[in-house]
Design a protein around this motif. Structure first.
Motif, PDB file in Angstrom:
ATOM      1  N   MET A   1      -3.753  38.153 -59.992  1.00 32.88           N
ATOM      2  CA  MET A   1      -3.359  37.395 -61.175  1.00 32.88           C
ATOM      3  C   MET A   1      -3.786  35.933 -61.081  1.00 32.88           C
ATOM      4  SD  MET A   1      -2.048  39.240 -63.460  1.00 32.88           S
ATOM      5  CE  MET A   1      -1.028  38.294 -64.601  1.00 32.88           C
TER       6      MET A   1
ATOM      7  N   PRO B   1      -5.786  32.820 -61.542  1.00 27.99           N
ATOM      8  CA  PRO B   1      -6.895  32.616 -62.460  1.00 27.99           C
ATOM      9  C   PRO B   1      -8.159  32.187 -61.728  1.00 27.99           C
ATOM     10  CG  PRO B   1      -5.382  30.798 -62.562  1.00 27.99           C
ATOM     11  CD  PRO B   1      -4.757  31.806 -61.678  1.00 27.99           C
TER      12      PRO B   1
ATOM     13  N   PHE C   1      -3.840  19.777 -63.697  1.00 23.61           N
ATOM     14  CA  PHE C   1      -2.510  20.406 -63.793  1.00 23.61           C
ATOM     15  C   PHE C   1      -1.432  19.451 -63.292  1.00 23.61           C
ATOM     16  CE2 PHE C   1      -4.929  24.565 -63.321  1.00 23.61           C
ATOM     17  CZ  PHE C   1      -4.894  24.803 -64.682  1.00 23.61           C
TER      18      PHE C   1
ATOM     19  N   LYS D   1       6.588  23.934 -63.334  1.00 23.08           N
ATOM     20  CA  LYS D   1       6.267  24.703 -64.534  1.00 23.08           C
ATOM     21  C   LYS D   1       4.754  24.762 -64.738  1.00 23.08           C
ATOM     22  CE  LYS D   1       6.830  24.798 -69.529  1.00 23.08           C
ATOM     23  NZ  LYS D   1       5.445  24.524 -69.897  1.00 23.08           N
ATOM     24  N   THR D   2       4.097  23.623 -64.599  1.00 24.06           N
ATOM     25  CA  THR D   2       2.668  23.583 -64.863  1.00 24.06           C
ATOM     26  C   THR D   2       1.863  24.297 -63.783  1.00 24.06           C
ATOM     27  OG1 THR D   2       3.083  21.435 -65.839  1.00 24.06           O
ATOM     28  CG2 THR D   2       0.795  22.049 -65.530  1.00 24.06           C
TER      29      THR D   2
ATOM     30  N   GLY E   1       2.741  27.973 -63.731  1.00 22.77           N
ATOM     31  CA  GLY E   1       2.128  28.629 -64.888  1.00 22.77           C
ATOM     32  C   GLY E   1       0.642  28.817 -64.683  1.00 22.77           C
ATOM     33  N   ALA E   2       0.005  27.848 -64.035  1.00 21.31           N
ATOM     34  CA  ALA E   2      -1.444  27.918 -63.872  1.00 21.31           C
ATOM     35  C   ALA E   2      -1.845  28.888 -62.767  1.00 21.31           C
ATOM     36  CB  ALA E   2      -1.991  26.527 -63.567  1.00 21.31           C
ATOM     37  N   TYR E   3      -1.145  28.857 -61.631  1.00 18.03           N
ATOM     38  CA  TYR E   3      -1.623  29.627 -60.479  1.00 18.03           C
ATOM     39  C   TYR E   3      -0.888  30.946 -60.274  1.00 18.03           C
ATOM     40  CZ  TYR E   3      -4.352  25.546 -59.381  1.00 18.03           C
ATOM     41  OH  TYR E   3      -5.268  24.534 -59.455  1.00 18.03           O
ATOM     42  N   ILE E   4       0.282  31.096 -60.877  1.00 18.29           N
ATOM     43  CA  ILE E   4       1.005  32.359 -60.693  1.00 18.29           C
ATOM     44  C   ILE E   4       1.050  33.132 -62.010  1.00 18.29           C
ATOM     45  CG2 ILE E   4       3.186  33.418 -60.004  1.00 18.29           C
ATOM     46  CD1 ILE E   4       3.657  30.941 -58.273  1.00 18.29           C
ATOM     47  N   GLY E   5       1.196  32.438 -63.106  1.00 24.18           N
ATOM     48  CA  GLY E   5       1.299  33.098 -64.399  1.00 24.18           C
ATOM     49  C   GLY E   5       2.450  32.484 -65.170  1.00 24.18           C
ATOM     50  N   SER E   6       2.194  32.104 -66.420  1.00 25.39           N
ATOM     51  CA  SER E   6       3.215  31.352 -67.143  1.00 25.39           C
ATOM     52  C   SER E   6       4.454  32.195 -67.395  1.00 25.39           C
ATOM     53  CB  SER E   6       2.649  30.829 -68.456  1.00 25.39           C
ATOM     54  OG  SER E   6       2.297  31.907 -69.277  1.00 25.39           O
ATOM     55  N   GLU E   7       4.308  33.543 -67.352  1.00 20.19           N
ATOM     56  CA  GLU E   7       5.501  34.369 -67.555  1.00 20.19           C
ATOM     57  C   GLU E   7       6.482  34.231 -66.393  1.00 20.19           C
ATOM     58  OE1 GLU E   7       2.436  35.260 -66.931  1.00 20.19           O
ATOM     59  OE2 GLU E   7       2.194  37.334 -66.314  1.00 20.19           O
TER      60      GLU E   7
ATOM     61  N   SER F   1       6.935  31.154 -64.776  1.00 20.96           N
ATOM     62  CA  SER F   1       7.276  29.761 -64.483  1.00 20.96           C
ATOM     63  C   SER F   1       8.770  29.504 -64.621  1.00 20.96           C
ATOM     64  CB  SER F   1       6.454  28.804 -65.349  1.00 20.96           C
ATOM     65  OG  SER F   1       6.636  29.089 -66.692  1.00 20.96           O
ATOM     66  N   GLU F   2       9.415  30.147 -65.605  1.00 20.62           N
ATOM     67  CA  GLU F   2      10.854  29.935 -65.759  1.00 20.62           C
ATOM     68  C   GLU F   2      11.604  30.475 -64.552  1.00 20.62           C
ATOM     69  OE1 GLU F   2      12.860  31.007 -69.679  1.00 20.62           O
ATOM     70  OE2 GLU F   2      11.013  30.021 -70.296  1.00 20.62           O
TER      71      GLU F   2
ATOM     72  N   ASN G   1       3.246  38.842 -75.644  1.00 21.56           N
ATOM     73  CA  ASN G   1       4.112  39.741 -74.881  1.00 21.56           C
ATOM     74  C   ASN G   1       5.083  40.532 -75.746  1.00 21.56           C
ATOM     75  OD1 ASN G   1       4.170  40.662 -72.326  1.00 21.56           O
ATOM     76  ND2 ASN G   1       5.123  38.860 -71.421  1.00 21.56           N
TER      77      ASN G   1
ATOM     78  N   GLY H   1     -10.934  35.672 -67.242  1.00 27.93           N
ATOM     79  CA  GLY H   1      -9.592  35.669 -66.671  1.00 27.93           C
ATOM     80  C   GLY H   1      -9.133  37.048 -66.243  1.00 27.93           C
TER      81      GLY H   1
ATOM     82  N   ARG I   1      -4.001  37.822 -71.284  1.00 26.56           N
ATOM     83  CA  ARG I   1      -2.950  37.107 -70.564  1.00 26.56           C
ATOM     84  C   ARG I   1      -1.800  36.756 -71.503  1.00 26.56           C
ATOM     85  NH1 ARG I   1      -4.361  35.237 -65.143  1.00 26.56           N
ATOM     86  NH2 ARG I   1      -2.521  34.009 -65.599  1.00 26.56           N
ATOM     87  N   PRO I   2      -0.559  36.891 -71.009  1.00 25.61           N
ATOM     88  CA  PRO I   2       0.580  36.596 -71.875  1.00 25.61           C
ATOM     89  C   PRO I   2       0.919  35.111 -71.932  1.00 25.61           C
ATOM     90  CG  PRO I   2       1.353  37.374 -69.762  1.00 25.61           C
ATOM     91  CD  PRO I   2      -0.153  37.366 -69.685  1.00 25.61           C
TER      92      PRO I   2
ATOM     93  N   VAL J   1       4.441  32.656 -72.879  1.00 23.30           N
ATOM     94  CA  VAL J   1       5.873  32.726 -73.158  1.00 23.30           C
ATOM     95  C   VAL J   1       6.093  31.808 -74.358  1.00 23.30           C
ATOM     96  CG1 VAL J   1       8.186  32.378 -72.236  1.00 23.30           C
ATOM     97  CG2 VAL J   1       6.344  33.119 -70.726  1.00 23.30           C
TER      98      VAL J   1
ATOM     99  N   GLN K   1       8.162  28.499 -74.773  1.00 19.45           N
ATOM    100  CA  GLN K   1       7.879  27.297 -73.996  1.00 19.45           C
ATOM    101  C   GLN K   1       7.449  26.143 -74.908  1.00 19.45           C
ATOM    102  OE1 GLN K   1       6.681  27.390 -70.131  1.00 19.45           O
ATOM    103  NE2 GLN K   1       8.482  28.648 -70.062  1.00 19.45           N
TER     104      GLN K   1
ATOM    105  N   GLU L   1      -0.858  24.324 -69.514  1.00 17.54           N
ATOM    106  CA  GLU L   1      -1.371  24.859 -68.253  1.00 17.54           C
ATOM    107  C   GLU L   1      -2.284  26.059 -68.525  1.00 17.54           C
ATOM    108  OE1 GLU L   1       1.824  24.621 -68.988  1.00 17.54           O
ATOM    109  OE2 GLU L   1       2.924  26.471 -68.562  1.00 17.54           O
ATOM    110  N   ILE L   2      -2.022  26.790 -69.600  1.00 19.29           N
ATOM    111  CA  ILE L   2      -2.887  27.924 -69.944  1.00 19.29           C
ATOM    112  C   ILE L   2      -4.150  27.429 -70.628  1.00 19.29           C
ATOM    113  CG2 ILE L   2      -3.041  30.033 -71.312  1.00 19.29           C
ATOM    114  CD1 ILE L   2       0.050  30.167 -70.961  1.00 19.29           C
TER     115      ILE L   2
ATOM    116  N   GLN M   1      -6.745  26.199 -68.349  1.00 16.33           N
ATOM    117  CA  GLN M   1      -7.513  27.284 -67.718  1.00 16.33           C
ATOM    118  C   GLN M   1      -8.577  27.810 -68.653  1.00 16.33           C
ATOM    119  OE1 GLN M   1      -5.095  30.501 -66.067  1.00 16.33           O
ATOM    120  NE2 GLN M   1      -3.466  29.007 -65.870  1.00 16.33           N
TER     121      GLN M   1
END
Lengths: 327, 409
Positions: A1, A3, A16, A287-288, A291-297, A299-300, B198, B222, B226-227, B229, B232, B237-238, B241
């Motif tokens: 995942m 990017p 970022f 959060k940033t 969201g960028a390196y792991i996935g924004s879903e 971040s929370e 999503n 990518g 990609r989802p 949220v 937010q 950040e998306i 990318q």
């Protein structure tokens, strides 16, 4: 995942971090209102995020009133007047509203068990949200980009904003600078105010021991009102900066931002001003970057996982234990 | 206590007069009643679109003179949203469906607007044997088995083992693939970046778009869709990318309500200036209002069927009548509101009596229907319209300007 970055990974990382810092400062600005009120009356004012939302709506109303409706007014006298006017109107409005709510709702509950004002605060939050819903409706509303480059041809693609870090591979615009230039001095002024003014001293005294403060001749009610006014004004400043930066407002925006800001306050040590700033910046970065390196879903989840870990090892927050005074 | 008893008595009285006395009593109208119940999110952010659908339904009823075969047409405009959430709620949708089943006068349930809501009401209405016509739910799995599906669609929505749900709007399996073809042929894109919100609709259509892109040899950056949220406050950040990957176009599977406007804004703020394409969930005025004209300058939106401005013949008359009556432009789904009501009323007229079962059968058997405003079409065996078209529009000067209409091959 993770990017894939076509271009320069180091530059992307730097970008970022910049975005995280700027959004973190915005969270910090809102977090200060939570932290100050908690420091004095030990109330988590859940309506604070929605107060911030109403501040955004008022700022938008100011724009419409002055006639600055689109990016075509950016930099014109109307646009500048709108920015100046909202920087006065929104803090005043939020401060007055916050004080009024304290008078009407929290003050009668001052001696009640802690849960009563807390639940009332949640109630006020819903009332504010309802007001916002009727004020601007349920959809996202565009806030004019008054600090962007001026648009002369509405049909063409928007002109590129000037990059203050040109040549480094990073982008830092006037809008980013504006966030820094408003938030940092505001926080510095607040810290100095609490440390060196009479009212600031009275606040710290009230925070430490309200009864003793009263016996020393401090008008505790007035101090509390001043705290709500100051916290509200900070929400107002935050709302102006936020609206001009993100250019979208929505009646539900207070919830998300409020939760992040509240988390920032707890992370930094609730009741502690530098702590709130530190917490805000941390949340912005997590959060940033998350969201960028792991996935924004994620971040929370990441933000709250970090909160839990920090609280396990430092139950009073990052800076909470070090300073004894709460403000 | 007194007041409470009074209220109970008053509501009991009101309920009694409604249930036991339909059409008699104070009213002089003694005709029997056929009821249309519609269920849409009437409060909250989808209201602009659902207002226009309801207006379409009302105009169809008016065109039939408010009656068929001696039966007065009653219309109940039910809400499946709540003010606090601002969008559809499963509990509200289920209640509307149960109300429709319980009321013997209700011959048809028109709705819902959201595919997710359809999943809730479909089994209830299917078991109750009530005809359901949706003017806007476009998820293909509601009527047809999708490749790779493991949830048992569409049989899970048909506990009575028969079809009771039909729809007059083209489905996403038209929209997704034809959008991809357009991206390759007209926008001459080679590398695309796909985002989605999503949710059932947004993820679904983005998936269909992605599959078609792979089939026609477009590169998906990518690693796949990609989802985001959508709650937010920022998607920077998306979008950063996206910029780093430098795509030729960006697709977003989502709706105005799931922050499409904000996403476009953040893309532009990150200096992603390539074309952005959004599906019919954004084909509405609210989307145009959610970002500035400059940010939307290079945005394409697709809609099943045709844009109201392109209609001819009866469709054109409808648009003109609509504008005269409501003093604004109909939104894209207005025609499907009209179409849904018209196809039901035509079926009821053919049957000529108050008979749920017979009207249901007659409606689903509709062939070569021309009584509406979108042209000539039929229902297929699954309840889908045979009119499977897609219009691609570009946002120009804050308006949707149709570029191309394509038929399913």
């Amino acid at each position: 995942m993770t990017p894939l970055f076509a271009a320069d990974p180091a530059a992307a990382f730097g970008q970022f971090v910049l975005i995280g810092l700027v959004s973190g400062l915005l969270y910090a600005l809102i977090a200060l209102g939570y932290t100050m009120v908690y420091g004095i009356v030990e109330l988590i004012n859940f309506a604070h995020g929605d107060l911030f939302m109403l501040g955004c709506f008022l700022s938008l109303e100011v724009c419409l009133l002055v006639g600055a409706r689109t990016q075509s007014e950016a930099g014109t006298p109307a646009g500048l007047a709108a920015v100046a006017l909202m920087l006065v109107a929104a803090p005043l409005f939020c401060a007055a509203l916050n004080v009024a709510v304290d008078r009407a709702v929290y003050k009668p509950l001052r001696t009640a068990p802690k849960l009563a004002p807390l639940v009332s605060a949640i109630g006020v939050s819903f009332v504010f949200m309802g007001v916002g819903l009727f004020w601007k409706g349920a959809t996202d509303v565009t806030f004019p980009d008054l600090l962007g480059p001026r648009v002369t041809d509405p049909a063409a693609a928007p002109p590129e904003p000037a990059n203050l870090l040109d040549g480094t591979g990073l982008r830092f615009t006037f809008k980013d600078l504006m966030v820094v230039l408003v938030t940092l001095p505001t926080m510095a002024a607040l810290t100095l105010f609490v440390r060196y003014t009479t009212l600031g001293k009275a606040m710290r005294a009230t925070a430490q021991n309200p009864t003793a403060a009263q016996l020393m001749g401090i008008n505790v009610d007035r101090v509390i009102a001043a705290t709500f006014a100051l916290g509200g004004a900070l929400a107002g400043v935050g709302s102006v900066v936020y609206s001009l930066y993100f250019n979208t407002v929505n009646y539900q925006m207070g919830f998300q931002n409020g939760v992040y800001a509240f988390t920032a306050a707890v992370l930094g040590g609730i009741g502690n001003i530098p702590g709130a700033v530190l917490g805000g910046i941390m949340i912005g970065l997590v959060k940033t970057l998350g969201g960028a390196y792991i996935g924004s879903e994620w971040s929370e989840a990441l933000i709250f996982a970090i909160l839990v870990v920090v609280l396990i090892f430092r139950p009073n927050g990052l800076l909470g234990a070090r300073t004894r005074e709460k403000v | 206590m007194d007041r409470r008893r009074f209220l109970a008595a008053a509501t009991g009285l009101a309920a009694g007069s409604m249930a036991g006395c339909g059409g008699c009593g104070g009213s002089k109208d003694t005709r029997p009643v056929l009821k249309i119940l519609s269920s849409f999110p009437r409060t909250g952010s989808a209201q602009g679109q659902t207002d226009t659908i309801v207006n379409g339904i009302k105009m169809a009823i008016e065109d039939f003179g408010g009656e068929v075969a001696g039966h007065r047409i009653d219309y109940v405009d039910a809400d499946d949203a709540t003010a606090s959430s601002g969008k559809w709620e499963a509990a509200a949708e289920a209640k509307n469906a149960r109300d429709a089943v319980a009321d013997d006068d209700v011959m048809v349930f028109i709705g819902p607007y959201n595919s997710g809501a359809a999943k809730v009401s479909m089994p209830i209405l299917n078991e109750g044997g009530v005809l359901q016509i949706s003017p806007a739910a476009t998820w293909p799995g509601l009527t047809k088995k999708q490749p790779g599906d493991t949830t048992g669609e569409p049989e899970v929505y048909r506990p009575a083992k028969r079809v009771t749900f039909c729809r007059v709007c083209p489905t996403d399996d038209v929209q997704g693939p034809l959008s991809a073809d357009f991206v390759k042929e007209t926008l001459t894109a080679k590398k695309v970046y796909i985002l989605h919100d999503n949710e059932l609709y947004g993820d679904g259509i983005a998936g269909l778009f992605e599959a078609r892109c792979r089939a026609i040899g477009l590169e998906i950056l990518g690693g796949g869709r990609r989802p985001i949220v959508h709650t937010q406050t920022s998607f920077r950040e998306i979008t950063e990318q996206v910029r780093a990957l430098n795509p030729d176009m960006v697709y977003f599977g989502g709706t105005t309500q799931t922050a499409a406007g904000k996403l476009v804004k953040d893309l532009r703020a990150s200096r992603v200036t390539c074309p952005v394409m959004v599906p019919d969930g954004c084909y509405e005025q609210a989307f145009l209002d959610s970002a500035s004209a400059q940010d939307l300058a290079n945005v394409y939106a697709t809609i099943g069927g045709t844009d109201p401005s392109m209609l001819k013949g009866k469709g054109k008359e409808f648009v003109e009548k609509y504008k005269a009556k409501y003093t604004k432009e109909p939104e894209a789904y207005a025609v499907y509101g009209y179409e849904a009501a018209a196809v039901f009323l035509a079926a009821a007229k053919k049957v000529g009596r108050k008979d749920r079962e017979a009207i249901l059968k007659a409606c689903l058997e509709t062939k070569d229907f021309e009584g509406g405003v979108v042209g000539k079409w039929s229902f297929d065996a699954d309840g889908d319209t045979t009119l499977q078209q897609l219009t691609i529009s570009k946002v120009e000067g804050g308006k949707f300007v149709p570029q191309k209409t394509v038929d399913k091959k």
